[in-house]
Design an enzyme around this catalytic site. Structure first.
Site, mmCIF file in Angstrom:
data_model
loop_
_atom_site.group_PDB
_atom_site.id
_atom_site.type_symbol
_atom_site.label_atom_id
_atom_site.label_comp_id
_atom_site.label_asym_id
_atom_site.label_seq_id
_atom_site.Cartn_x
_atom_site.Cartn_y
_atom_site.Cartn_z
ATOM 1 N N SER A 1 27.874 38.484 40.411
ATOM 2 C CA SER A 1 29.050 37.788 40.246
ATOM 3 C C SER A 1 30.075 38.116 41.179
ATOM 4 C CB SER A 1 29.485 38.194 38.976
ATOM 5 O OG SER A 1 29.738 39.680 38.903
ATOM 6 N N LYS B 1 35.728 41.062 31.775
ATOM 7 C CA LYS B 1 36.580 40.895 33.017
ATOM 8 C C LYS B 1 38.009 40.677 32.803
ATOM 9 C CE LYS B 1 32.063 40.028 35.397
ATOM 10 N NZ LYS B 1 31.489 39.174 36.126
#
Length: 802
Positions: A686, A729
């Site tokens: 990611s 996140k």
């Protein structure tokens, strides 16, 4: 072989003789002793015949290898006894039995012949007497010990002691005792070899003492065993008599253990199979002696069978409003979890026999997974039991031990049911992701049957060995990570994620639960201490940075301890903690916000990462320097993250023109990508668009926009793929003060799970390719540009003063 007469040869002072050698097995012949021997080999038969006919003396030697049928010179000991054959008898089966009398100790000097039998030159050994006083004292001591040995040993008679005492010399005395002692032939051989009489008697005395100790211990064991056996027999007879007396009197009270068990089995409400097993075991128990060890094992098994709650259940609280109120009292927010419990209760209200769900709470430490289980049990009106699976490696912990093992017990599941006293408790299996496996089995595999609603209605414990219905139990498991849980076990559970809390959620939880709890724990009244909202927020942002609440609770406890000390010292004032004076109690801030210092720079791009303890902000740094076209990657990156960096560089080099980078710049420069916190391993795809942004910034000379973070997987063609762990996140970005987050377009649908507080504080940019990422992320304003056009980044010269 020629006949050689056994005339002595003179060699110095030693007497040498030539004698036929007779090897014997399992027997040592001592001088002056008459012993029976047996022989069946042809060579020995020939030797015995010639010795009898010619009246010759033979040498009798012990075989070293008792299994050897045809011994040679190397198979016999070199010290033996000369002797005469007194009598011989031959039997039809070919064996010969003879009577031999020992004469003197002899030692083989050399072998002369081996055929038709062994012949050797032997030397007669002369004994050494030593000190007469010492020998006499040792002989008396040995005589006394021999008398004690004869009294203990059943195979020795009083005549042996009389015969030993009447021997003419100490040597004959020692040889007589040694020949009758119950010791090995090799120990007898060592006594035969010893020519020093004092040393021979010393060794013999040690052997006699050892034999006395063995016999005394054996006698003691026999006496104790006989006494114990007599006691057991006596108790058995008395109990049988007592049974007959009770039967005649008609006395059958509640004290009778067998009848008590029979009543308990009937009242236990067991299944048909369980009741059959219980009565069968009770029948075995009634025929056992209560003093036997097996009686205790059988009794313990029956105790477990009748104590397990086969039919005892608690009634569920099916009032949804009341259950919701209880859940809201114990936990703030957690809407998904509360909805799932209320849905289960609603179905339970409509259908009574619905099977219990298998729920798995997944989230970082400190978010309240374990305490949530207690709250659920309270809301449903059920009993609660918790089992910690962390570090469990033995499959028997789940399924129990077989009854054949000493100290066997049922598994933790059956034990928990007994503790709770109902067959429908809320069972919390904590830390299911930390189960191990070794040679004792795999507990995770044993849990497959427990956590499968289609199988657990016939769960079989190794100890009980009868099926038990677990379908009414509500199983709740907790985990920090999903990956370590085996896929087949994960498939049986309904996953509910608890990602973490925002600042406002933490503030509410602290005010509602943490502060009242710590005030009570420290004996402080609410009127004595007030924690302002600004102080709590300062704790959240300046002293803790976590997804859960454990560190926040510790900081609140630290403040309470310091206030408690002042109150205990006699202070009467009311304490109010604000963001201004909190540092007096907790010291300087432990967490510094470095977003203004580390964003808005050339070659630095903040990325968002997911960890087992929540989300984190990672700063990916890139720089270029003169050299060959190499890519250097540092910061303990995993293979997937390294591949993302290579793909990002390939994309940037392919699109140099669009990014305003000189075409041959990469050919003449080395590129270094580093992710700080180099001691922490990092991996995952990611960070692809973050690395691409850092490289594009470093090579083009344009900085990355301030207060911006990125996350998304990158393909070689520049497509941005979706990522996981979005809520964690974004929570990390929110805590760090990030204002704008660039996300993959396919993650837009996941914003429904994001708290409104985060949505208000962060601006989202959704992208589908890297071109859009760089357009949003790179600051191309004239004032921000720091490069020489078409030549790559300007390298600043540093002058060192001498």
């Amino acid at each position: 072989m020629k006949d050689i007469k056994d005339k002595p040869k003179t060699k110095g002072k030693s007497k040498l003789h030539i004698l036929p050698i007779l090897p014997v097995r399992g027997m040592v012949v001592f001088p002056f002793m008459v012993v029976p021997l047996m022989a069946n080999e042809k060579k020995q038969a020939h030797l015995i015949d010639e010795a009898l006919m010619k009246g010759r003396t033979v040498g009798i030697f012990l075989q070293a290898d008792q299994e050897e049928d045809n011994p040679g010179p190397e198979d016999i000991f070199d010290t033996g006894t000369s002797g005469n054959i007194i009598k011989m008898l031959k039997f039809p089966d070919g064996t010969i039995r003879l009577l031999v009398q020992g004469l003197t100790r002899i030692k083989i000097k050399r072998f002369l012949h081996t055929d038709p039998y062994l012949t050797a030159e032997v030397e007669e050994l002369t004994e050494r007497t030593g000190s007469a006083v010492k020998v006499e004292a040792l002989q008396r001591n040995l005589s006394d010990r021999l008398k004690i040995l004869i009294e203990l040993a059943p195979n020795l008679t009083e005549e042996l002691h009389i015969s030993a005492v009447n021997q003419e010399t100490p040597s004959k005395f020692a040889d007589l005792v040694a020949s009758n002692l119950n010791i090995s032939v090799y120990e007898k051989q060592t006594i035969l070899v010893e020519i020093d009489i004092y040393k021979r008697m010393e060794r013999l005395l040690a052997l006699v003492n050892k034999e006395i100790e063995v016999l005394e211990l054996s006698k003691k064991i026999q006496t104790e065993a006989k006494s114990e056996l007599g006691k057991i027999q006596r108790e058995f007879i008395l109990r049988e008599q007592l049974k007959v007396i009770k039967k005649e009197l008609g006395d059958k009270g509640d004290s009778d253990e067998i009848e008590e068990f029979e009543k308990r089995i009937k009242l236990a409400g067991m299944s048909e199979v369980g009741e059959e097993a219980a009565f069968k075991e009770l029948d075995r128990l009634s025929r056992m002696n209560p003093a036997s060890a097996e009686y205790t094992v059988s009794r313990s098994y029956l105790e477990w069978l009748v104590d397990v709650p086969w039919s005892d259940s608690t009634d569920d609280i099916l009032n949804l409003g009341k259950a919701k109120k209880v859940l809201d009292e114990d936990h703030y927010d957690l809407v998904n979890v509360k909805d799932r419990i209320l849905e289960y209760l609603a179905v339970r209200k409509l259908k009574k026999d619905v099977k219990g769900p298998i729920i798995c709470f997944v989230g970082p430490p400190g978010v309240g997974k374990t305490s949530l289980g207690r709250s659920i049990a309270r809301a449903m009106g059920r009993k609660f039991d918790r089992i910690s699976l962390g570090g469990m490696r033995d499959e028997a912990e789940i399924r129990g031990h077989r009854r054949t093992y000493i100290g066997a017990l049922p598994g933790r599941i059956i034990q928990g049911l007994k503790r709770s006293g109902s067959n429908n408790p809320v069972f919390m299996l904590d830390e299911v992701d930390k189960i191990g496996s070794d040679f004792r089995g795999d507990p995770a595999s044993a849990l497959l049957e427990v956590l499968d609603p289609e199988q657990n209605d016939t769960f079989s414990d190794h100890y009980l060995e009868v099926p038990f219905d677990l379908s009414k139990v509500m199983f709740i498991t907790t985990a920090n990570l999903l990956d370590p849980i085996p896929a087949v076990l994960r498939d049986r559970m309904e996953i509910i994620r608890i990602p973490g809390y925002t600042d406002m959620e933490k503030l509410e939880i602290a005010k509602r639960h943490l502060i009242p709890k710590q005030l009570d724990n420290h004996g402080i009244r609410k009127s004595q201490l007030t924690l302002k909202d600004t102080a709590i927020l300062r704790m959240i942002n300046g002293y803790t940075r976590e997804s859960g609440l454990r560190n926040l609770e510790r900081e609140i406890a630290a403040v309470c301890r310091k206030i408690a000390r002042k109150i205990a010292a006699g202070s009467k004032i009311k304490f109010a903690i604000t963001d201004i004076n909190i540092s007096k109690y907790l010291g300087p801030e432990k967490i510094s916000t470095d977003i203004p210092l580390r964003t808005g720079q050339i070659g630095v791009a903040p990325g968002l990462a997911w960890t087992s303890v929540g989300g984190e902000v990672l700063y990916i740094e890139a720089t270029a320097m003169k050299g060959k076209k190499n890519l250097i990657l540092t910061g303990q990156l995993g293979d997937v993250m390294k591949e993302s960096a290579i793909a990002a560089l390939s994309y940037v080099r392919t699109h140099c023109k669009e990014l305003d980078i000189c075409d041959d710049f990469c050919d003449n420069h080395e590129i270094h990508v580093h992710v700080p916190a180099g001691g922490t391993p990092k991996d995952g795809p990611s960070a692809g668009i973050t690395i691409a942004t850092a490289l594009a910034s470093a090579l083009s000379g344009y900085p990355v926009k301030s207060y911006l973070a990125l996350t998304g997987e990158l393909t070689l063609r520049g497509v941005v793929l979706p990522i996981g762990g979005l809520k964690e996140k974004l929570l990390a970005a929110y805590r760090a003060g990030i204002k704008t987050v660039i996300l993959p377009k396919e993650n837009k649908k996941d914003l429904i799970e994001i708290p409104s507080e985060i949505k208000k504080g962060i601006k989202f940019k959704f992208v589908s390719n890297v071109g859009e990422v760089l357009r949003y992320a790179i600051d191309r304003s004239g004032s921000a540009k720091n490069k020489t056009k078409k030549t790559g980044p300007k390298i600043q010269k540093i002058r060192i003063k001498k």
